[in-house]
Design a protein around this motif. Sequence first.
Motif, PDB file in Angstrom:
ATOM      1  N   LEU A 129       0.839  -1.202   0.000  1.00  0.00           N
ATOM      2  CA  LEU A 129       0.000   0.000   0.000  1.00  0.00           C
ATOM      3  C   LEU A 129       0.872   1.249   0.000  1.00  0.00           C
ATOM      4  O   LEU A 129       1.821   1.355   0.768  1.00  0.00           O
ATOM      5  CB  LEU A 129      -0.902   0.010   1.248  1.00  0.00           C
ATOM      6  CG  LEU A 129      -1.713   1.287   1.487  1.00  0.00           C
ATOM      7  CD1 LEU A 129      -2.850   1.378   0.474  1.00  0.00           C
ATOM      8  CD2 LEU A 129      -2.262   1.306   2.915  1.00  0.00           C
ATOM      9  N   LYS A 130       0.546   2.200  -0.866  1.00  0.00           N
ATOM     10  CA  LYS A 130       1.190   3.508  -0.841  1.00  0.00           C
ATOM     11  C   LYS A 130       0.238   4.485  -0.149  1.00  0.00           C
ATOM     12  O   LYS A 130      -0.977   4.281  -0.131  1.00  0.00           O
ATOM     13  CB  LYS A 130       1.510   3.981  -2.258  1.00  0.00           C
ATOM     14  CG  LYS A 130       2.412   3.026  -3.042  1.00  0.00           C
ATOM     15  CD  LYS A 130       3.770   2.827  -2.364  1.00  0.00           C
ATOM     16  CE  LYS A 130       4.597   1.742  -3.029  1.00  0.00           C
ATOM     17  NZ  LYS A 130       4.946   2.020  -4.423  1.00  0.00           N
ATOM     18  N   THR A 131       0.776   5.528   0.432  1.00  0.00           N
ATOM     19  CA  THR A 131      -0.053   6.489   1.162  1.00  0.00           C
ATOM     20  C   THR A 131       0.068   7.876   0.548  1.00  0.00           C
ATOM     21  O   THR A 131       1.099   8.226  -0.028  1.00  0.00           O
ATOM     22  CB  THR A 131       0.341   6.559   2.647  1.00  0.00           C
ATOM     23  OG1 THR A 131       1.710   6.993   2.760  1.00  0.00           O
ATOM     24  CG2 THR A 131       0.194   5.196   3.302  1.00  0.00           C
ATOM     25  N   LEU A 132      -0.999   8.654   0.690  1.00  0.00           N
ATOM     26  CA  LEU A 132      -1.043  10.009   0.176  1.00  0.00           C
ATOM     27  C   LEU A 132      -1.575  10.915   1.293  1.00  0.00           C
ATOM     28  O   LEU A 132      -2.716  10.766   1.723  1.00  0.00           O
ATOM     29  CB  LEU A 132      -1.952  10.081  -1.058  1.00  0.00           C
ATOM     30  CG  LEU A 132      -1.876  11.334  -1.930  1.00  0.00           C
ATOM     31  CD1 LEU A 132      -2.406  11.030  -3.329  1.00  0.00           C
ATOM     32  CD2 LEU A 132      -2.672  12.496  -1.341  1.00  0.00           C
ATOM     33  N   ASP A 133      -0.736  11.839   1.761  1.00  0.00           N
ATOM     34  CA  ASP A 133      -1.090  12.690   2.895  1.00  0.00           C
ATOM     35  C   ASP A 133      -1.650  14.024   2.407  1.00  0.00           C
ATOM     36  O   ASP A 133      -0.949  15.038   2.383  1.00  0.00           O
ATOM     37  CB  ASP A 133       0.137  12.921   3.788  1.00  0.00           C
ATOM     38  CG  ASP A 133       0.620  11.635   4.436  1.00  0.00           C
ATOM     39  OD1 ASP A 133      -0.205  10.718   4.588  1.00  0.00           O
ATOM     40  OD2 ASP A 133       1.812  11.544   4.776  1.00  0.00           O
ATOM     41  N   ALA A 134      -2.921  14.009   2.031  1.00  0.00           N
ATOM     42  CA  ALA A 134      -3.572  15.244   1.583  1.00  0.00           C
ATOM     43  C   ALA A 134      -3.884  16.154   2.758  1.00  0.00           C
ATOM     44  O   ALA A 134      -3.895  17.380   2.633  1.00  0.00           O
ATOM     45  CB  ALA A 134      -4.852  14.915   0.833  1.00  0.00           C
ATOM     46  N   VAL A 135      -4.159  15.549   3.923  1.00  0.00           N
ATOM     47  CA  VAL A 135      -4.458  16.285   5.152  1.00  0.00           C
ATOM     48  C   VAL A 135      -3.661  15.654   6.284  1.00  0.00           C
ATOM     49  O   VAL A 135      -3.504  14.432   6.338  1.00  0.00           O
ATOM     50  CB  VAL A 135      -5.963  16.239   5.482  1.00  0.00           C
ATOM     51  CG1 VAL A 135      -6.267  17.049   6.744  1.00  0.00           C
ATOM     52  CG2 VAL A 135      -6.792  16.762   4.313  1.00  0.00           C
ATOM     53  N   GLN A 136      -3.170  16.485   7.186  1.00  0.00           N
ATOM     54  CA  GLN A 136      -2.444  16.001   8.342  1.00  0.00           C
ATOM     55  C   GLN A 136      -3.120  16.512   9.610  1.00  0.00           C
ATOM     56  O   GLN A 136      -3.386  17.694   9.740  1.00  0.00           O
ATOM     57  CB  GLN A 136      -0.985  16.462   8.309  1.00  0.00           C
ATOM     58  CG  GLN A 136      -0.195  15.872   7.146  1.00  0.00           C
ATOM     59  CD  GLN A 136       1.236  16.352   7.121  1.00  0.00           C
ATOM     60  OE1 GLN A 136       1.609  17.275   7.834  1.00  0.00           O
ATOM     61  NE2 GLN A 136       2.055  15.732   6.292  1.00  0.00           N
ATOM     62  N   GLN A 137      -3.397  15.603  10.528  1.00  0.00           N
ATOM     63  CA  GLN A 137      -4.024  15.820  11.818  1.00  0.00           C
ATOM     64  C   GLN A 137      -5.484  15.413  11.759  1.00  0.00           C
ATOM     65  O   GLN A 137      -6.126  15.473  10.703  1.00  0.00           O
ATOM     66  CB  GLN A 137      -3.897  17.258  12.319  1.00  0.00           C
ATOM     67  CG  GLN A 137      -4.413  17.505  13.743  1.00  0.00           C
ATOM     68  CD  GLN A 137      -3.833  16.545  14.778  1.00  0.00           C
ATOM     69  OE1 GLN A 137      -4.270  15.417  14.876  1.00  0.00           O
ATOM     70  NE2 GLN A 137      -2.859  16.990  15.559  1.00  0.00           N
TER      71      GLN A 137
END
Length: 421
Positions: A129-137
């Motif tokens: 699985l790859k991850t995409l951090d569009a939002v943090q928190q």
Amino acid sequence: MDTPLFKALPETEKNYLEILDQTYHFSFQEQRLLIEIAADLLQWQKGPLSKWIDEKRATKAQGSRRAKILMKDLQDKIGKERQQPTNYEDFFPETRLPDKYQSILVSTDKLMGRCPCPVEGEKTRCCNLKTLDAVQQCAFGCSYCSIQSFYNSHQIQVVGNLKERMETIELDADTWHIGTGQSSDSLLWGNDFGTLDALCILANRYPDTILELKTKSHRSDWIERQALPKNIVATWSLNAPTIIEKEEHLTASLTNRIQTARKAADKKIPIGFHLHPMVYFEGWQDEYRQVVDLVVNSFAPEELVMFSLGTLTFTKAVLKQLREQHRQSRILDMELTSAAGKYSYPLATKQEMFSFVYSLFPETWKKGSPFFYLCMEDPLLWEPTFKYSYANDRIFEKAMKTAYQGSINRFRKAGNASCPA
């Protein structure tokens, strides 16, 4: 005893520990363990530490042996407590109100990452699985989650130029499955920041790549306002009602999560569920049976792309963070066993929980859809749970990819849709 964890303890506990140390002259390791136990007991609402210390046991001993007798007795008691299913009947955490979060737009060079499975070896079955951090928190307050520790606790950071990034980003050749819920809740914010619009761009550019949105919310306005490409899958993390009530603060109830997922399924949106993290507590069989019954009675198996099982897993760093936060929680009232460089339940406990839950599903649910799997768990648990296993990560990834893409193609044939331009 001059450590951050010690300093965060109430004065009464600090004074007791100092007096205890002056009397018994504990070693550094014993001091550290005493502080950890004192902090755990307060979080569990089972303190103070003095209730668990029996100084009478050491009255006849001399020198350093006194400290060792005291510590062995304490560790035996705590060990017995951890081995039992966690009791939540007398646990009532203080009401936690939502923080006043401030949202800010940020630019970042790092957008893509990978799942937290161990990088080297095959200590768990990894699906790449790859991850995409569009939002943090995240604005939720799950007691076992470390997201709040990684980022500014009152600041939601949103990638401000996400749309432009999604129009130009080039994915690696082996990227077939992207998750957006590693650093925030994927759907708590809906499309408030335009994140769903941006993700639609990426999904349309890479139609063979599956984008997974994972949530514990019951927000549903995004379901009505726009159609999603069929390679975007909405998933809900589920748990027992007791764990949702007492450990997953501010999240939607089990019923509300299921009802929102039903709305998505009615719109022909591919969905899935993650029963994760399962917790070994008194009454777990009845409550997890309730979860499975609710899923089975609310959906047809072909409406689901996946259903995963997993349980509590902590790194040393996360254990340290959770203790230093001093939240009222019994989530660490468990037997912490070494597991692939982290800490989790013993394999026997996991096998009991996973096998029980999977056995609750009708046989019609075990014929290809949904795809069942164990998330970040020891490969030895697959055969006892599912009666099948995968020889290595590559074979597991291929099976998951084939199943996921088969489900997506089925949804496409039923009626394709894409985001408005």
